[in-house]
Scaffold this active site. Structure first.
Site, short mmCIF file in Angstrom:
data_model
loop_
_atom_site.label_atom_id
_atom_site.label_comp_id
_atom_site.label_asym_id
_atom_site.label_seq_id
_atom_site.Cartn_x
_atom_site.Cartn_y
_atom_site.Cartn_z
N LYS A 128 -11.26 3.22 -15.20
CA LYS A 128 -11.71 1.84 -14.94
C LYS A 128 -12.09 1.12 -16.25
O LYS A 128 -11.93 -0.09 -16.35
CB LYS A 128 -12.88 1.85 -13.95
CG LYS A 128 -12.47 2.30 -12.54
CD LYS A 128 -11.42 1.36 -11.93
CE LYS A 128 -11.08 1.72 -10.50
NZ LYS A 128 -10.11 0.79 -9.89
N TYR A 133 -12.36 8.80 -13.20
CA TYR A 133 -12.47 7.46 -12.59
C TYR A 133 -13.13 6.49 -13.57
O TYR A 133 -12.65 5.39 -13.82
CB TYR A 133 -13.29 7.58 -11.30
CG TYR A 133 -13.44 6.28 -10.53
CD1 TYR A 133 -12.42 5.84 -9.68
CD2 TYR A 133 -14.58 5.50 -10.64
CE1 TYR A 133 -12.55 4.66 -8.97
CE2 TYR A 133 -14.71 4.31 -9.94
CZ TYR A 133 -13.70 3.90 -9.10
OH TYR A 133 -13.83 2.72 -8.40
N THR A 172 -16.68 0.89 1.98
CA THR A 172 -15.26 1.01 2.35
C THR A 172 -14.95 2.48 2.61
O THR A 172 -15.79 3.35 2.33
CB THR A 172 -14.35 0.54 1.19
OG1 THR A 172 -14.47 1.50 0.12
CG2 THR A 172 -14.69 -0.85 0.68
N ASP A 205 0.86 -1.18 0.00
CA ASP A 205 0.00 0.00 0.00
C ASP A 205 0.90 1.23 0.00
O ASP A 205 2.05 1.16 0.42
CB ASP A 205 -0.91 0.01 1.24
CG ASP A 205 -2.13 0.91 1.05
OD1 ASP A 205 -3.22 0.37 0.77
OD2 ASP A 205 -1.99 2.14 1.16
P1 NAP Z 1 -9.87 2.27 -0.10
O1 NAP Z 1 -10.40 1.71 1.16
O2 NAP Z 1 -9.62 3.73 -0.22
O3 NAP Z 1 -8.54 1.47 -0.47
C1 NAP Z 1 -7.69 1.86 -1.51
C2 NAP Z 1 -6.26 1.71 -1.05
O4 NAP Z 1 -5.38 2.03 -2.15
C3 NAP Z 1 -5.91 2.69 0.08
O5 NAP Z 1 -5.24 2.02 1.11
C4 NAP Z 1 -5.02 3.69 -0.62
O6 NAP Z 1 -4.07 4.30 0.26
C5 NAP Z 1 -4.33 2.82 -1.64
N1 NAP Z 1 -3.71 3.66 -2.65
C6 NAP Z 1 -4.14 4.84 -3.16
N2 NAP Z 1 -3.24 5.32 -4.02
C7 NAP Z 1 -2.22 4.44 -4.07
C8 NAP Z 1 -0.99 4.40 -4.77
N3 NAP Z 1 -0.63 5.40 -5.59
N4 NAP Z 1 -0.17 3.34 -4.57
C9 NAP Z 1 -0.52 2.35 -3.73
N5 NAP Z 1 -1.65 2.34 -3.02
C10 NAP Z 1 -2.50 3.37 -3.19
O7 NAP Z 1 -10.86 1.93 -1.29
P2 NAP Z 1 -11.59 0.55 -1.75
O8 NAP Z 1 -13.02 0.86 -1.85
O9 NAP Z 1 -11.11 -0.61 -0.98
O10 NAP Z 1 -11.02 0.48 -3.23
C11 NAP Z 1 -10.18 -0.56 -3.69
C12 NAP Z 1 -10.34 -0.66 -5.20
O11 NAP Z 1 -11.71 -1.00 -5.48
C13 NAP Z 1 -10.07 0.65 -5.94
O12 NAP Z 1 -9.38 0.37 -7.16
C14 NAP Z 1 -11.46 1.17 -6.25
O13 NAP Z 1 -11.49 2.00 -7.39
C15 NAP Z 1 -12.22 -0.12 -6.47
N6 NAP Z 1 -13.68 -0.03 -6.33
C16 NAP Z 1 -14.25 0.33 -5.14
C17 NAP Z 1 -15.64 0.40 -5.05
C18 NAP Z 1 -16.35 0.79 -3.78
O14 NAP Z 1 -17.57 1.00 -3.82
N7 NAP Z 1 -15.68 0.90 -2.66
C19 NAP Z 1 -16.42 0.12 -6.18
C20 NAP Z 1 -15.80 -0.25 -7.36
C21 NAP Z 1 -14.42 -0.33 -7.43
P3 NAP Z 1 -4.32 5.82 0.73
O15 NAP Z 1 -5.65 5.85 1.37
O16 NAP Z 1 -3.16 6.10 1.61
O17 NAP Z 1 -4.33 6.67 -0.52
#
Ligand code: NAP
Length: 255
Positions: free
Chosen positions: A162, A158, A193, A38
């Site tokens: 994607k 975004y 999340t 991360d």
């Molecule tokens: P999250 O809780 O914010 O987790 C994302 C993680 O990625 C965070 O720990 C973040 O760290 C890290 N990150 C950000 N920029 C980074 C970088 N440059 N290098 C390495 N790590 C980095 O969000 P999540 O919901 O679990 O999302 C995970 C994935 O699922 C993402 O790709 C998101 O687009 C996708 N997604 C999520 C949803 C949803 O509804 N939650 C829906 C569709 C897709 P920091 O916080 O320190 O930046």
């Protein structure tokens, strides 16, 4: 009984939070040796400690996926630790700003694509080189429902990034199917999340409205996505490649 991922080496980016952390914990429960990565060192270490406390195997290798040198070092260090890389979950991502398309900032667009799209490309490039050397492997990219349909809610960068992840997934699946490398994408819908918190600010009305737009009438959990990723990484999914797998309570099915 051996787990679904017994002894497999899996690297997960964005594993300090949300879907990535849940996937890291689920993979460890299924017997994998997990490399937790991360941007945030503390969160990466925290996920690793949780796995170790549960009796699993994990190492923390923080990296910024938007920096090619850091990504190359991440894959190199993973292989130094374990001798191979069986699976990779390229999951790190940001939502970026919420702004009408015509007002979206250049810096904002560049930042989102640097992490969500170019970052996934960097990861895949070095992972595939290693997988070719060892004779196969599995990649699961995190795309989104927003990678398959337009969402029209001010997150155009975004949305585009994607869709780009789907393009990378399909292109690599076609190029490497005969080399024993499977490449798929998980497409989460509304998952509860920290990212969702940031987008909706925990506003109960907005949270409820999102749930009501979902055929299942509820938010999904990070754990529900993680279980599908475990399956996609496992040998049970041996003929699955080039596919988006929606974990979204039916949202994309109705579009
Ligand atoms: P999250 O809780 O914010 O987790 C994302 C993680 O990625 C965070 O720990 C973040 O760290 C890290 N990150 C950000 N920029 C980074 C970088 N440059 N290098 C390495 N790590 C980095 O969000 P999540 O919901 O679990 O999302 C995970 C994935 O699922 C993402 O790709 C998101 O687009 C996708 N997604 C999520 C949803 C949803 O509804 N939650 C829906 C569709 C897709 P920091 O916080 O320190 O930046």
């Amino acid at each position: 009984m051996p787990g679904y991922l017994e002894d497999k080496v899996i690297l997960i980016t964005g594993a300090g939070s949300g879907i990535g952390r849940a996937t890291a914990l689920a993979c460890a429960r299924e017997g994998a040796r997990v490399v937790v990565s991360d941007l945030n060192r503390e969160w990466s270490a925290e996920t690793t400690e949780q796995i170790l406390a549960g009796g699993g195997t994990a190492h923390s290798l923080p990296a910024d996926v938007a920096d090619m040198d850091q990504v190359e070092a991440l894959i190199r260090d993973t292989v130094k630790l374990h001798g191979r890389l069986d699976c990779a979950h390229n999951n790190a991502g940001i939502e970026g700003e919420t702004t009408p398309f015509h007002d979206y900032s250049e810096e904002g667009f560049d930042r989102v694509t640097a992490i969500n799209l170019t970052g996934v490309w960097y990861c895949m490039k070095f992972q595939i080189r290693q997988m070719l050397r060892q004779g196969g492997g599995v990649i699961v990219n995190t795309s989104s429902g927003s990678g398959l349909i337009g969402t029209g809610n001010g997150v155009s960068a975004y949305n585009a990034s994607k869709h780009g992840v789907m393009g990378l997934t399909r292109a690599a699946a076609m190029e490497y199917a005969q080399e024993g490398i499977r490449v798929n994408a998980v497409c989460p819908g509304a998952i509860d999340t920290p990212m969702a918190d940031r987008l909706l600010g925990r506003d109960p009305e907005k949270m409820a409205a999102t749930a009501m737009r979902t055929p299942s009438r509820r938010w999904g959990t990070a754990e529900e996505v993680a279980e599908v990723v475990v399956w996609m990484c496992s040998d049970a999914a041996s003929y699955l490649t080039g596919q988006p797998v929606c974990v979204d309570g039916g949202s994309v099915a109705g579009r």
